[in-house]
Write a protein that holds these residues in place. Sequence first.
Motif, PDB file in Angstrom:
ATOM      1  N   LYS B 134      -2.215   4.725   4.366  1.00  0.00           N
ATOM      2  CA  LYS B 134      -1.155   5.283   3.515  1.00  0.00           C
ATOM      3  C   LYS B 134      -1.229   4.620   2.142  1.00  0.00           C
ATOM      4  N   ASP B 137      -1.582   0.910   1.322  1.00  0.00           N
ATOM      5  CA  ASP B 137      -1.158   0.150   2.493  1.00  0.00           C
ATOM      6  C   ASP B 137      -2.107   0.402   3.651  1.00  0.00           C
ATOM      7  N   LEU B 187       4.535  -7.845  -0.092  1.00  0.00           N
ATOM      8  CA  LEU B 187       5.444  -7.498  -1.185  1.00  0.00           C
ATOM      9  C   LEU B 187       4.882  -7.898  -2.545  1.00  0.00           C
ATOM     10  N   VAL B 189       1.709  -7.400  -4.909  1.00  0.00           N
ATOM     11  CA  VAL B 189       0.596  -6.452  -4.971  1.00  0.00           C
ATOM     12  C   VAL B 189      -0.781  -7.127  -5.038  1.00  0.00           C
ATOM     13  N   PRO B 237      10.111 -11.849  -3.586  1.00  0.00           N
ATOM     14  CA  PRO B 237       8.714 -11.628  -3.970  1.00  0.00           C
ATOM     15  C   PRO B 237       8.346 -12.210  -5.337  1.00  0.00           C
TER      16      PRO B 237
ATOM     17  N   ASN C  13      10.259   4.869   1.779  1.00  0.00           N
ATOM     18  CA  ASN C  13       9.097   4.166   1.194  1.00  0.00           C
ATOM     19  C   ASN C  13       8.085   5.133   0.562  1.00  0.00           C
ATOM     20  N   ALA C  29       3.665  -2.283 -10.747  1.00  0.00           N
ATOM     21  CA  ALA C  29       3.275  -2.169  -9.338  1.00  0.00           C
ATOM     22  C   ALA C  29       4.158  -3.060  -8.469  1.00  0.00           C
ATOM     23  N   ASN C  30       4.375  -4.288  -8.899  1.00  0.00           N
ATOM     24  CA  ASN C  30       5.223  -5.190  -8.125  1.00  0.00           C
ATOM     25  C   ASN C  30       6.669  -4.711  -8.084  1.00  0.00           C
ATOM     26  N   ASN C  33       6.981  -1.857  -5.607  1.00  0.00           N
ATOM     27  CA  ASN C  33       6.902  -2.476  -4.289  1.00  0.00           C
ATOM     28  C   ASN C  33       8.217  -3.152  -3.916  1.00  0.00           C
ATOM     29  N   ALA C  34       8.758  -3.915  -4.859  1.00  0.00           N
ATOM     30  CA  ALA C  34       9.942  -4.726  -4.577  1.00  0.00           C
ATOM     31  C   ALA C  34      11.159  -3.855  -4.261  1.00  0.00           C
ATOM     32  N   SER C  38       6.057   2.496  -2.679  1.00  0.00           N
ATOM     33  CA  SER C  38       4.684   2.035  -2.510  1.00  0.00           C
ATOM     34  C   SER C  38       3.866   2.513  -3.714  1.00  0.00           C
ATOM     35  N   PRO C  39       3.340   1.588  -4.526  1.00  0.00           N
ATOM     36  CA  PRO C  39       2.645   1.994  -5.749  1.00  0.00           C
ATOM     37  C   PRO C  39       1.183   2.328  -5.509  1.00  0.00           C
ATOM     38  N   HIS C 249      14.243  -6.400  -4.583  1.00  0.00           N
ATOM     39  CA  HIS C 249      14.027  -6.355  -3.138  1.00  0.00           C
ATOM     40  C   HIS C 249      15.307  -6.626  -2.348  1.00  0.00           C
TER      41      HIS C 249
END
Lengths: 263, 263, 263
Positions: B134, B137, B187, B189, B237, C13, C29-30, C33-34, C38-39, C249
Amino acid sequence: MKIGLLDTLRAANPVVLNISNFVTVQDVANGINAIGASPIMSEEIAETREMVQISSAVALNLGAFSKPQVDHILAMGQAANELHKPLVIDPVAVGAIAYRKQVATDLMSQFQVDVIRGNAGEIAALADVEWQAKGIDAGSGNQDLVEIAKACAQKQHCVVILSGETDVITDGERVVKVHNGTPLFQLHVGSGDMLSSIVAAFCAVSDGDYFEAAQTACVVFAAIGELVAKELKEERPGTFSARLMDALHLTTVADIEKIAQFD
Amino acid sequence: MKIGLLDTLRAANPVVLNISNFVTVQDVANGINAIGASPIMSEEIAETREMVQISSAVALNLGAFSKPQVDHILAMGQAANELHKPLVIDPVAVGAIAYRKQVATDLMSQFQVDVIRGNAGEIAALADVEWQAKGIDAGSGNQDLVEIAKACAQKQHCVVILSGETDVITDGERVVKVHNGTPLFQLHVGSGDMLSSIVAAFCAVSDGDYFEAAQTACVVFAAIGELVAKELKEERPGTFSARLMDALHLTTVADIEKIAQFD
Amino acid sequence: MKIGLLDTLRAANPVVLNISNFVTVQDVANGINAIGASPIMSEEIAETREMVQISSAVALNLGAFSKPQVDHILAMGQAANELHKPLVIDPVAVGAIAYRKQVATDLMSQFQVDVIRGNAGEIAALADVEWQAKGIDAGSGNQDLVEIAKACAQKQHCVVILSGETDVITDGERVVKVHNGTPLFQLHVGSGDMLSSIVAAFCAVSDGDYFEAAQTACVVFAAIGELVAKELKEERPGTFSARLMDALHLTTVADIEKIAQFD
């Protein structure tokens, strides 16, 4: 040494245009912002002239460049000259990679830079002095650092900053040494690139005195790093990086004057 | 498992050359620096051979590549083979995007990698095993992770690291499982990319035993992450990312040996 | 205002595909994610359709683009339209650089965006309203910000987010103003880019109501930033950046509802 130039910079908030090293670009942009200038980055040659026009200084970083970026660097350097914007160059790894030295030399024959900032290996390469560089690190050699910096400044007709444990700043005749700093700068990859762009920001508010701008930028940056490092009990490069941004924004001229060491 | 290899690495300070993922490049460079190696990045094919020559290991990251970068990756992989430098590849998203799998497969038919590091979806794709990935991921599937890793290692004739809650490291016959780690790696990247380059740094000091280098790198990185996570009360994170850099620099072999879990 | 959409996002997600600004890509990206999405990033036009297919929303950032990237942006925008994925655009610096405005206008004539997010200078440029922008900063002017945002939304047939001290969100008729936030966002270069991608993540879980998604994303992001800033005694941009990731997050819908200010 006019450390008060930092307040001038913060009041003026000059726009600094960067050809950046993609490895460190985010840190450099945040560092420019934190100290009180305004960063702008470009990857497209078609917007070069417009970009230079709205900027108060230009910083060219040769770290991790590609051929299209070299054309872009050339156009931006020439536009900076034509539009009379101060021009700083950071010749990353020219001491370790012959190809990079050739590209840097070719570029610098086609525009006139005002300040070169590099480590000993990089400055020695541009001065055609023997030196053993190692990757992106400074390497080591027996030559006198002041003589290397002066030779580079005379050869390239500009101010040179040779960064190291002691920073050497010279216009080819006059020399200033800055003794502030911290080994943590070596552990944080973007430190040198950030300093180069901060030098450009100081040039933007220096009324054309780039020797003054260069030495002030070095004292300010090195002293701020030293203050941050003193607060950490251990060598913590990640925490240092975050607190360096804090300190670039918060440290005052008076804070710096208290610990500034130069001669 | 020779965790002491970390001290060898820190003493040798090997230069690790990276084709990097532009998304995570700054973190990767800082991570290489923090653990005790020296990062160098390149975007220009003309400097490939010189760059490989001054390096002790090469890490190729396929995250977010473009066509010119693929040519560069090919040249760098072939130069690493010719100059006998250990070669690590991180096949980002080959499990999710057929185009990426094709590019990675083409590349790996033209040079020989020493270590592949990826998540389950990526390793399954390179082993031609069914798996549901995915995006970036890992995804999920019913296959046994050890069998997938072994199949990939046998097919690609190299060491494979299948990263996950448990890391599986195999040379196609022998298998080591590493049980350290923290969900915070997911978490952040750049964690996987950073590990891949750290694996290359360990390969550089391993006297050619890449199976040993790969497992040691995994234990060291996973244990350091676990130690950092334990100090945080919550899943933070951003703080994790900064403290991971601190810990890569400060954590000792003894610290890691105390919590290392593998079989 | 459905702040609970944040929980929907975290449960779903969604994969957010980004053409990113290389200056800020790691932070973006982070950040994606946080917050719980999902990047995925891409630099290669050949993988565009596959990338869009596995994504739930697409965010196009025009910061620091090059000509090949413009072709890629066009292909990705058109693929998003064809595959009915929500499409967000961040027109970085179109207010300051005429070339960028022309590129952005050309692009937007060839696909239909669902949300534009920019500062006053950028939104004014896309609405053809007079405004004085400065580099990447918003600049200043006398026009009413609500009128500028509405004019842009009507001209571009989409939802517009005009970011500033007060965020203005409009579909051309309805208007919501968000009063949360902190000046620290201005000191952290990637904040706007991060918000644009987070808007895309909210669009992905909004059942097609992009006006709702846009305003919720703004409240969530601005309130989280405000909460982080409140904990800091001083303006510390580096610490803010790390803690913003933590808070993206950890902050709950209830935390946000307590301080949300909009009308």
